[in-house]
Scaffold this active site. Structure first.
Site, PDB file in Angstrom:
ATOM      1  N   GLU A  31      53.573 -18.358  74.726  1.00 17.04           N
ATOM      2  CA  GLU A  31      53.296 -16.991  74.287  1.00 17.04           C
ATOM      3  C   GLU A  31      54.501 -16.091  74.514  1.00 17.04           C
ATOM      4  OE1 GLU A  31      50.074 -13.365  74.972  1.00 17.04           O
ATOM      5  OE2 GLU A  31      50.331 -14.874  76.525  1.00 17.04           O
TER       6      GLU A  31
ATOM      7  N   GLU B 222      55.907  -6.602  85.433  1.00 16.89           N
ATOM      8  CA  GLU B 222      56.010  -6.896  86.856  1.00 16.89           C
ATOM      9  C   GLU B 222      55.792  -8.396  87.125  1.00 16.89           C
ATOM     10  OE1 GLU B 222      55.207  -2.676  86.218  1.00 16.89           O
ATOM     11  OE2 GLU B 222      54.201  -4.497  85.530  1.00 16.89           O
TER      12      GLU B 222
ATOM     13  N   GLY C 150      41.141 -17.020  75.512  1.00 18.70           N
ATOM     14  CA  GLY C 150      40.271 -16.428  76.517  1.00 18.70           C
ATOM     15  C   GLY C 150      40.845 -16.593  77.909  1.00 18.70           C
ATOM     16  N   TYR C 151      41.575 -15.597  78.381  1.00 16.67           N
ATOM     17  CA  TYR C 151      42.201 -15.642  79.702  1.00 16.67           C
ATOM     18  C   TYR C 151      41.658 -14.548  80.621  1.00 16.67           C
ATOM     19  CZ  TYR C 151      45.813 -19.250  79.091  1.00 16.67           C
ATOM     20  OH  TYR C 151      46.484 -20.441  78.948  1.00 16.67           O
ATOM     21  N   SER C 152      42.095 -13.309  80.401  1.00 16.73           N
ATOM     22  CA  SER C 152      41.765 -12.216  81.315  1.00 16.73           C
ATOM     23  C   SER C 152      40.259 -11.970  81.390  1.00 16.73           C
ATOM     24  CB  SER C 152      42.461 -10.923  80.868  1.00 16.73           C
ATOM     25  OG  SER C 152      43.860 -11.045  80.947  1.00 16.73           O
TER      26      SER C 152
ATOM     27  N   SER D 229      42.385 -10.945  72.186  1.00 15.33           N
ATOM     28  CA  SER D 229      42.957 -10.490  70.917  1.00 15.33           C
ATOM     29  C   SER D 229      42.378 -11.269  69.740  1.00 15.33           C
ATOM     30  CB  SER D 229      44.484 -10.659  70.935  1.00 15.33           C
ATOM     31  OG  SER D 229      45.051  -9.946  71.997  1.00 15.33           O
TER      32      SER D 229
ATOM     33  N   SER E 134      52.306  -8.888  82.398  1.00 14.96           N
ATOM     34  CA  SER E 134      52.977  -7.597  82.554  1.00 14.96           C
ATOM     35  C   SER E 134      54.444  -7.769  82.931  1.00 14.96           C
ATOM     36  CB  SER E 134      52.265  -6.756  83.623  1.00 14.96           C
ATOM     37  OG  SER E 134      52.466  -7.328  84.905  1.00 14.96           O
TER      38      SER E 134
END
Length: 406
Positions: free
Chosen positions: A253, A386, A136-138, A170, A384
């Site tokens: 990850e 970036e 549970g991050y974003s 996910s 991402s």
């Protein structure tokens, strides 16, 4: 556990041991079917052969070959683990637990920061594939700027109370546990006051809503926490110091996403063979399209260069405690290699690479389309491209930080 200086004789003895064990324990019906390994992690039923293989390799500890034996791991050196990987590839075997976040992210982070109680409670079950984990991050307003997360965690004396929302979680709909970042001090600066909790997903205060993707699958979820409970012994690392723990998990990850195999993982057939079958060959037995030959050669060189760099980085990371910032380089490289392969695959298949369903298309052709679509997410998940470039510029190249306002 043997030391890092194992001799060639010792490694060859281990190779013989690994080969004999695989011949006795790997179900031959699963040869080359690595794609099946993700089915249970996607909520599907698994075959009896796959269930047996999961049980055998889990009990052996070789699903996590370098983890300590006292927690259910294989206790192998990196060299032995590499030999095991080679022997598995030789017989078409695969790690049936490789897709789980327990093995790739949560487990290594618990080994880094967990108490002895946490290690003995969680690691053996992860090593045997008995439990599913999500991360549970974003949040809706905290994606790349993860430190802006607002999921609230209050100390209730004998437990923690959690309220908030996560997104892109996910496998949350199938998970037993969640490793999550929460805000425990709203008066602190945004990178401070964050804690990392291990939360039981089987409780009424947690709701998951799958997000349907263009590829047809729904591995991602919105996850809502309404007076959800976390036990005091679920705090991983120090209170209000969870940002450090969270960054370490992301290193693990990204390290797990460097294989360049793309969605589905496992060994893949050479694109040259695919091209000869779909495009045809000239009078010299070469792929008929010379431009395609050139691009396939370039892709093969990029793929091999990535693999060699991955091996070198893995060897160098032994003295750095595992995952390092180099994973950001390899994560972007793996993404480029995998996405290029997917594009070339559809081009080679021609109109047979445009199907979504129907008897006119083989299972491999349909999977190629779905893999191509899902593979676009590689540029985003795990941080991402970036974000990885920022990490590379600041932490590896030592360039000035231009992402912060003055």
């Amino acid at each position: 556990m043997a030391d890092f200086g194992a001799t060639d004789v010792e490694l060859e003895n281990f190779r013989a041991e690994a080969r004999a064990w695989l011949e006795a324990n790997f179900p031959p019906e699963l040869k080359g079917k690595a794609g099946q390994a993700s089915e249970q992690d996607e909520g599907g039923e698994i075959s009896p052969e796959l269930a047996l293989w999961r049980k055998r390799i889990g009990e052996k500890g070789w699903a996590v070959p370098t983890w300590p034996t006292e927690y259910g791991g294989g206790g192998l050196t990196p060299q032995q683990a590499r030999v095991l990987q080679q022997e598995m590839a030789r017989v078409g075997a695969f790690n049936p637990l490789m897709f789980g976040m327990g093995i790739t992210m949560i487990g290594p982070t618990i080994l880094d920061y967990g108490t002895e109680e946490q290690k003995r409670t969680h690691i053996p079950r992860i090593a045997r594939g008995e439990v599913r984990w999500c991360v549970g991050y974003s949040e809706p307003n905290a994606g790349s700027d993860l430190a802006s997360l607002q999921t609230r965690c209050e100390d209730m004396g004998d437990h923690y109370l959690i309220n908030g929302q996560k997104i892109w979680t996910s496998g949350a709909q199938w998970s037993d546990w969640c490793g999550m970042l929460v805000r425990t001090d709203f008066s602190a600066k945004k990178h401070d006051g964050i804690s990392f909790l291990l939360v039981d997903m089987h409780q009424p205060g947690i709701e998951t809503r799958p997000i349907k993707l263009i590829a047809g699958a729904s591995p991602f979820c919105e996850t809502f926490f309404t007076d959800a409970r976390a036990e005091k012994n679920g705090l991983l690392g120090e209170l209000n110091r969870g940002w450090t723990v969270g960054k370490r998990l992301l290193q693990h990850e990204r390290a797990s996403q460097t294989a360049a195999s793309g969605p589905g993982g496992g060994r893949q057939a050479p694109l040259t063979d695919l091209a000869k079958r779909y495009v045809g060959v000239d009078e010299k037995g070469r792929i008929a399209d010379p431009d395609l030959r050139t691009r396939l050669a370039r892709h093969e060189m990029d793929s091999r260069a990535h693999s060699l760099t991955l091996m070198r980085a893995f060897a160098e990371s032994r003295g750095a405690g595992g995952a390092t910032n180099t994973a950001s380089v390899l994560k972007n490289s793996a993404t480029n290699v995998a996405q290029t392969r997917a594009e070339l695959t559809l081009e080679i298949m021609g109109h047979q690479g445009l199907g979504w369903e129907g008897e006119a298309f083989s299972a491999d052709e349909l999977q190629a389309v779905r893999g191509w679509l899902f593979g676009k997410a590689m540029s985003i998940y795990g941080g991402s491209a970036e974000i990885q470039n920022n990490i590379i510029s600041k932490r590896i190249l030592g360039l000035p930080d231009t992402t912060q306002s003055t």
